[in-house]
Design an enzyme around this catalytic site. Sequence first.
Site, PDB file in Angstrom:
ATOM      1  N   TYR A 159       0.829  -1.205   0.000  1.00 37.16           N
ATOM      2  CA  TYR A 159       0.000   0.000   0.000  1.00 37.16           C
ATOM      3  C   TYR A 159       0.866   1.259   0.000  1.00 37.16           C
ATOM      4  O   TYR A 159       0.618   2.207  -0.765  1.00 37.16           O
ATOM      5  CB  TYR A 159      -0.916  -0.019   1.224  1.00 37.16           C
ATOM      6  N   LYS A 163       1.009   4.077  -2.969  1.00 39.44           N
ATOM      7  CA  LYS A 163       0.634   5.461  -2.675  1.00 39.44           C
ATOM      8  C   LYS A 163       1.811   6.412  -2.874  1.00 39.44           C
ATOM      9  O   LYS A 163       1.624   7.570  -3.286  1.00 39.44           O
ATOM     10  CB  LYS A 163       0.068   5.568  -1.261  1.00 39.44           C
TER      11      LYS A 163
END
Length: 250
Positions: A159, A163
């Site tokens: 993640y 991001k």
Amino acid sequence: MTTSAPMTGQTAIVTGASRGIGRCVALALAEAGAEVVVNYARSAEAAEAVVAEILEAGGQAYALKADVAEEPAVKAMVDTVLERSGRIDVLINNAGITRDGLLMRMKMDDWQAVINLNLTGVFLCTRAVTRTMLKQKSGRIINITSVVGLMGNAGQANYAAAKAGVVGLTRSAAKEMASRGITVNAVAPGFIATDMTKDLNAEGILAAIPLGRFGNPEQVAGAVRFLAADPAAAYITGQVLQVDGGMVMG
């Protein structure tokens, strides 16, 4: 709807708009006067509920199904919007998932699924609307990243990598498109009270947030609305606006 409608006549696509932050962003842009395309991948019922809420308030919206990690689906979605609405003025890249786990134990499928949707999906959607925005010589693209992409987080290597990639993509796209009147920015939420954060250990997280509380989706939507609709945001591009209660500074 309010009388202040700076986005009247504009069309905005919001990916992953059936719940959480995406839902609140869709409502905020509709309130600003935009016709909102409520994108979803799975729950047609939830997406149609968002559309119904917008229509009931006097706004304009319709739902479109597309897995934004799939190139043909993204192309079909954008083609449908252009056929139905005739233009695309705003793109909000919000769709995202988590598949948390320690790096040493992370399965390749969990790594790839997060990269595919959270990063590649942003690339595919951005690329798909670029031609139209370049012809219009106007457009605003807002990517939802995360403070995790700025600081990292144990158990979220996939993640955080996705991001962080969104931040780099945002800044590169901003430089490429600025000469044609297109702005590209990112909003980086901290810990926001949504389904995605409901199972987290709140006590440890709150100690790291100077304001001492989780944010709410409406606050993130307010930042997105500013970047998408406010005339004052026309001179802002390539930036990351953190909505995190002061969690990440500097």
